[in-house]
Enzyme design. Sequence first.
Site, PDB file in Angstrom:
ATOM      1  N   HIS A   1      40.823  43.256  30.244  1.00 36.68           N
ATOM      2  CA  HIS A   1      42.193  42.739  30.470  1.00 36.68           C
ATOM      3  C   HIS A   1      42.967  42.551  29.161  1.00 36.68           C
ATOM      4  CE1 HIS A   1      41.557  42.200  34.721  1.00 36.68           C
ATOM      5  NE2 HIS A   1      40.536  41.377  34.534  1.00 36.68           N
TER       6      HIS A   1
ATOM      7  N   ASP B   1      35.006  47.570  37.307  1.00 39.05           N
ATOM      8  CA  ASP B   1      35.203  46.144  37.585  1.00 39.05           C
ATOM      9  C   ASP B   1      36.121  46.012  38.812  1.00 39.05           C
ATOM     10  OD1 ASP B   1      35.062  43.293  35.861  1.00 39.05           O
ATOM     11  OD2 ASP B   1      36.851  43.443  37.119  1.00 39.05           O
TER      12      ASP B   1
ATOM     13  N   HIS C   1      38.583  44.113  39.185  1.00 42.20           N
ATOM     14  CA  HIS C   1      39.973  43.934  38.773  1.00 42.20           C
ATOM     15  C   HIS C   1      40.447  45.122  37.939  1.00 42.20           C
ATOM     16  CE1 HIS C   1      38.154  39.822  39.076  1.00 42.20           C
ATOM     17  NE2 HIS C   1      39.255  39.596  39.768  1.00 42.20           N
TER      18      HIS C   1
ATOM     19  N   ASP D   1      31.657  42.449  39.783  1.00 45.27           N
ATOM     20  CA  ASP D   1      32.360  41.523  40.683  1.00 45.27           C
ATOM     21  C   ASP D   1      32.807  42.211  41.978  1.00 45.27           C
ATOM     22  OD1 ASP D   1      34.109  42.887  39.008  1.00 45.27           O
ATOM     23  OD2 ASP D   1      35.125  41.089  38.262  1.00 45.27           O
TER      24      ASP D   1
HETATM   25  C1  SP5 Z   1      36.872  40.348  33.412  1.00 41.73           C
HETATM   26  C2  SP5 Z   1      37.315  39.782  34.741  1.00 41.73           C
HETATM   27  O1  SP5 Z   1      36.688  40.056  35.746  1.00 41.73           O
HETATM   28  N1  SP5 Z   1      38.346  38.928  34.730  1.00 41.73           N
HETATM   29  C3  SP5 Z   1      38.857  38.366  35.939  1.00 41.73           C
HETATM   30  C4  SP5 Z   1      39.864  37.303  35.696  1.00 41.73           C
HETATM   31  C5  SP5 Z   1      40.337  36.698  36.988  1.00 41.73           C
HETATM   32  N2  SP5 Z   1      40.988  35.467  36.763  1.00 41.73           N
HETATM   33  C6  SP5 Z   1      41.838  34.979  37.824  1.00 41.73           C
HETATM   34  C7  SP5 Z   1      41.077  34.683  39.065  1.00 41.73           C
HETATM   35  C8  SP5 Z   1      41.959  34.237  40.207  1.00 41.73           C
HETATM   36  C9  SP5 Z   1      41.458  34.880  41.472  1.00 41.73           C
HETATM   37  N3  SP5 Z   1      41.522  34.091  42.644  1.00 41.73           N
HETATM   38  C10 SP5 Z   1      40.502  34.451  43.568  1.00 41.73           C
HETATM   39  C11 SP5 Z   1      40.315  33.466  44.645  1.00 41.73           C
HETATM   40  C12 SP5 Z   1      38.857  33.447  45.098  1.00 41.73           C
HETATM   41  N4  SP5 Z   1      38.579  32.457  46.085  1.00 41.73           N
HETATM   42 ZN    ZN Z   2      36.777  41.514  37.159  1.00 42.43          ZN
END
Ligand code: SP5
Ligand code: ZN
Length: 348
Positions: free
Chosen positions: A160, A196, A198, A285
């Site tokens: 990111h 990943d 994301h 993830d």
């Molecule tokens: C490297 C990586 O995987 N970074 C991910 C960062 C995510 N941060 C924000 C997470 C907010 C997501 N909300 C999810 C709700 C789950 N119940």
């Molecule tokens: Zn991620």
Amino acid sequence: MITVLSTQHQLHDCQHEFHRGRLVPCYEIPRRAEIILQAVKSAELGDIVEPDDFGMDPMMAVHDAAYLNFLQTAFEQWKAVHPEDTEVIPHTWCIRRMSQHVPDTIHGKVGFYSFDAGTPMVAGTWEAVRCGANTALTAARLLGKGEPAVFALSRPPGHHAGKDYYGGYCFLNNAAIAAQALRDGGATRVAILDVDYHHGNGTQDIFYDRDDVLVVSLHATPADEYPYFLGYADERGEGAGVGCNLNYALPAGSLWREYLACLENALQNSEAASVDALVVSLGVDTWERDPLSTFQLTTNNLGGIGRIIGQLKLPTLFVMEGGYAVDELGTNVVSVLKGFESTNQVSG
Ligand code: SP5
Ligand code: ZN
């Protein structure tokens, strides 16, 4: 397969991230890397080595100099104003139609150089982050010397982090730094495959106008998921890089059937198979019970991702990214790496 890991990752040990209106315990914790290390040892994947120090030049090759200077000094600057604070979390950002002046105050600087409130900095953050980048660089050098595959157990993660911003638990883009080092070490063309959950918005940002580093990412659609503002299929690169950025955005809740078809399609439609080296941004993830994700991949399915990557028969550098079901994280990462090795018969 050799694993590279720095014990210094433990210095990045934060307490809180901002989540749904409150500060909650961090998801991205030191125990993540320790669990993966234990699983790598139990699976007898191969040697485990500490990184060497490559200095600032390889970081400068993908990140902005002023941003790197900020990262090194941000915590001290904050401490000078708030000696009692143990972590730094931004709260105000620079968005559309705002000035691009870097503020003088550290409160403004952390907002200028970040994009979320989920990525705290603590006293040891820079040292951990620096060693995480050196971990990826050490792995890249081993690959350049002829190792068929290397695992960079970098922490914190990196995909990111853009040229001049942090967020998503990431500060330096370890995969991008490694890909650039492979280029500088003689590889003509490198691909980054980001699996990943994301979108790897930082990696896309860094290589968007280049045709020498192909960026292919499979992720939950930004319409539904973090990082929300990048990762759509119509983002295909610009200038010389048009066609060299490929986003495969899957709906929230996707199953292995959909994921597998998408991954095979992504690899067929891209020139990933014809590059000199492959960097995998390895997030697990996508696993069915990960607390931050909605995909439904099993531990076996993750092994399937490893097998498909192995079938490309490319020198492959795995760089650790996300995965937050901490107890199962080691098993899941080893599943990918063993899946990869099952196709390549890579020795110890
Ligand atoms: C490297 C990586 O995987 N970074 C991910 C960062 C995510 N941060 C924000 C997470 C907010 C997501 N909300 C999810 C709700 C789950 N119940
Ligand atoms: Zn991620």
